[in-house]
Design a protein around this motif. Structure first.
Motif, short mmCIF file in Angstrom:
data_model
loop_
_atom_site.label_atom_id
_atom_site.label_comp_id
_atom_site.label_asym_id
_atom_site.label_seq_id
_atom_site.Cartn_x
_atom_site.Cartn_y
_atom_site.Cartn_z
N GLU A 169 0.93 -1.29 0.02
CA GLU A 169 0.02 0.05 0.13
C GLU A 169 0.73 1.10 0.19
N ASP A 170 2.05 1.18 0.42
CA ASP A 170 2.65 2.35 0.64
C ASP A 170 3.41 2.80 -0.77
N SER A 171 3.44 1.81 -1.60
CA SER A 171 4.13 1.98 -3.09
C SER A 171 3.09 2.18 -4.25
N THR A 172 1.85 2.30 -3.86
CA THR A 172 0.75 2.38 -4.96
C THR A 172 1.04 3.37 -5.83
N GLU A 182 -2.22 -0.83 -8.31
CA GLU A 182 -0.87 -1.31 -8.77
C GLU A 182 0.12 -0.65 -7.88
N SER A 183 1.37 -1.32 -7.62
CA SER A 183 2.47 -0.83 -6.99
C SER A 183 3.66 -1.03 -7.89
N LEU A 184 4.68 -0.17 -7.89
CA LEU A 184 6.13 -0.31 -8.64
C LEU A 184 7.06 -0.11 -7.69
N PHE A 185 7.99 -1.46 -7.85
CA PHE A 185 8.86 -1.56 -6.61
C PHE A 185 10.35 -1.40 -7.25
N SER A 186 11.24 -0.80 -6.51
CA SER A 186 12.51 -0.53 -7.00
C SER A 186 13.22 -1.11 -5.74
N ALA A 187 14.64 -1.69 -6.25
CA ALA A 187 15.44 -2.09 -5.20
C ALA A 187 16.89 -1.77 -5.87
#
Length: 657
Positions: A160-163, A181-186
């Motif tokens: 939810e923090d990355s929506t 939708e969420s997009l994740f980076s790492a």
């Protein structure tokens, strides 16, 4: 007590039901007829409640009504039979459809016949509430996590923090997809630079003809990025906010149902590996208990089910708060995707012990078509309606053996299951026991021991009477109708026991608890007054008032609702019969108080009858100019003295001791 209506007035009351409230409903592939709630402009006006049909079925079972109203009685009985074809007696007929009132992702609103969905998809928040007119806790679909390994590092991220974006999407088949939708980076690669690694999408599909919510989670990796040891989490959150805890947990796996222990630690692993379904149910009376049932089409990927519990007040047990279901995907290469699915069924009104049925419905919801999945809100009334229909059909020879067998199988399926669930409220329990009183008058046949069930249920009902004489559930508010239902049941049992004793039957002796409880039940009933109408038309009227002592100084319930007033009149009327028969000895002052209360009920109800050519409508309360199906039948029963007809039939089994 004598009937308070002449035959033309009696038929006019019933005619209102048939001419104005009878409607067609479709349950599965079959057409039926049921009663709409009301003609008034209310959100639930067209609701076809099981309780409404049940109250009318009890009324129409009376032998003196059979000749004219048999067709209506049979149609409503058919509806009752259809609503309880399986182990669940459903709450209402549900017309298929989805309605979108708002597509704003931050404040959307989607409704079906059974539910209302709201929330803020930009924060990954979906709230599921019961439709108007139904009690139940709110279920919150949120709290999701994703875990993976990338570039040698482990990551656990809050979905939810990355929506990134969200929406409400109508579909050609009438369903609605709610998504975020969420997009994740790492950090990845030799240089440990932060870069986009994956897109994660959560979709909730709300369908017009299927009460399940389909949850689909889709993860797609970015080009040139590989992920390992991926864990996709689906969750339910804020469960500790429910009125009663979700304290009944049952897992279905390999064709078996396995009760799970109530967690005592902050984090508990409920299960490891594949499973078929999981049910979580509130520890409330069955018609009020919210249930959440999860089905696992992606069971091959199911890794674990964990539960976070929240500490309550000092000394209280922990309450389930956050459920996490984790799915494992070993790895995904660059640009690859994976999907997991869940089916979620929320029941506002849930029968403990029926978890295998809920698991079956998660796999195949066809038996729910046209039906609200929740449990009927007054199963006691439904049981009594069917039992009365069985009793009088049997004694009069109506219906035929096949139909009587069908009705009896229906009753024998639902009565023991309901009585085995957490104790119901006094009103529902009293009417369930009235149904047992009717069933034990039938010729002996294979099936439940009605007398034993009645004896056990009577103990439970008597335990509901507080020190001041009020029949009330623990922590509940006083309910004039529920108190009156208890008086009705105890008075009918007292009369039957007294009659057996008068005939010298050594198998049955009067239970002294009945008369004592009835005398105490008169104490909190007072003749007070209530204001009816508004403005210059407002007037003060004598009214029965039920008082219950509380730590705050006491609360009351009066005869504002005509259905409660009708139950009060019926219960008090049978108590007067018991007193006159010598089954419940009262002092002169007590008898005078009892008859004054009865007369006040009749006078108030008489003022709430609205007449039109060939029909009479009972107004629902002191301030409304319209009625409803349940009120119409409850008041008609109060005015027609139906209990004397049951008491006139002999008992086929001994009285409970």
């Amino acid at each position: 007590m004598p009937e308070m209506l002449r035959p033309p007035e009696r038929d006019s009351l019933i005619a209102f039901l048939e001419r104005n409230l009878l409607q067609d409903v479709r349950l599965g592939d079959q057409d039926h007829q049921a009663l709409r709630e009301t003609l008034a402009d209310r959100p639930t006006a067209g609701a076809a409640w099981t309780e409404a049909a049940a109250r009318a079925v009890e009324l129409l079972a009376l032998p003196k009504l059979r000749h004219r109203w048999s067709a209506l009685a049979d149609r409503l009985t058919d509806f009752l039979l259809a609503m309880g074809e399986g182990p669940i007696l459903h709450r209402q007929a549900a017309t298929p459809g989805c309605r979108i009132d708002s597509t704003d992702p931050q404040d959307f609103r989607v409704s079906t016949a059974a539910y209302e969905f709201t929330g803020d998809l930009t924060r990954g928040l979906l709230r599921q509430r019961p439709a108007a007119g139904v009690e139940g806790a709110e279920v919150v679909h949120t709290g999701h996590l994703v875990e993976f390994t990338s570039g040698g590092a482990n990551h656990c991220l809050d979905v939810e923090d990355s929506t990134s974006h969200a929406g409400v999407s109508p579909q050609p088949d009438g369903s609605v997809v709610l998504f975020h939708e969420s997009l994740f980076s790492a950090r990845a690669g030799l240089m440990r630079r932060t870069r986009f690694v994956a897109r994660l999408r959560y979709e909730y599909t709300v369908r017009p003809d299927d009460p399940r919510v389909q949850l689909r989670v889709m993860l797609k990796t970015a080009p040139k990025v590989a992920l390992r040891d991926i864990r996709l989490t689906t969750a339910l959150d804020e469960m500790s906010a429910a009125t009663t805890p979700f304290g009944h947990l049952v897992l279905s796996a390999g064709g078996r149902t396995l009760p799970l222990s109530q967690p005592q630690d902050e984090l508990t692993t409920l299960h490891l590996g594949r499973a078929d379904a999981l049910s979580l149910t509130e520890t409330a009376a069955a018609p009020l208990a919210t249930g959440v049932h999860l089905g696992f089409p992606s069971a091959d990927r199911l890794m674990s089910i964990k539960l976070v519990s929240k500490a309550g007040d000092a000394g209280s047990t922990r309450r389930p708060h956050w459920l996490l279901t984790r799915y494992r995907i070993p790895q995904l290469g660059p640009g690859q995707s994976a999907t997991v699915e869940e089916e979620r069924l929320v029941t506002f009104g849930t029968l403990q012990g029926a978890e295998a049925t809920y698991a079956s419905l998660l796999r195949d919801p066809a038996p729910l078509r046209g039906r609200d999945p929740g449990l009927a809100r007054d199963i006691g009334a439904a049981l009594n309606g069917m039992a009365t229909q069985i009793l009088f059909s049997t004694t009069s020879g109506h219906g035929g053996e096949a139909r009587l067998a069908q009705m009896r199988q229906w009753y024998d399926r639902h009565a023991p299951a309901f009585l085995a669930a957490p104790p119901p409220r006094p009103r529902e329990l009293a009417f369930a026991l009235l149904s047992l009183d009717a069933m034990r008058r039938l010729p002996a046949a294979a099936g439940p021991d009605y007398a034993a069930l009645l004896a056990s249920g009577l103990n439970a009902l008597l335990a509901c009477q507080d020190a001041g004489g009020t029949f009330i559930e623990p922590g509940g508010a006083p309910d004039l109708g529920g108190h009156a239902a208890a008086i009705l049941l105890l008075s009918r049992l007292a009369i039957a026991q007294h009659a057996i004793a008068q005939h010298g039957d050594s198998q049955g002796s009067p239970d002294p608890r009945l008369a004592a409880a009835l005398r105490r039940a008169l104490l909190p009933l007072q003749l007070g007054s209530m204001w009816a109408g508004q403005g210059e038309a407002a007037r003060e009227l004598p009214s029965p008032i039920l008082h219950a002592a509380t730590t705050e100084g006491g609360t009351t319930d009066d005869g504002r609702l005509s259905s409660r007033l009708g139950l009060a009149m019926r219960g008090l009327g049978v108590l007067i019969l018991a007193t006159r028969a010598g089954a419940v000895p009262l002092e002169p002052a007590e008898r005078s108080h009892l008859e004054t209360l009865y007369d006040s009920c009749f006078r108030l109800l008489r003022g709430r009858l609205r007449s039109s050519p060939e029909q009479l409508e009972v107004l629902a309360d002191s301030d409304r100019a319209d009625g409803d199906a349940i009120t119409q039948s409850v008041v008609a029963l109060a005015l027609l003295a139906p209990d004397e007809a049951v008491l006139a039939l002999p008992l086929a089994v001994p009285q409970p001791a």
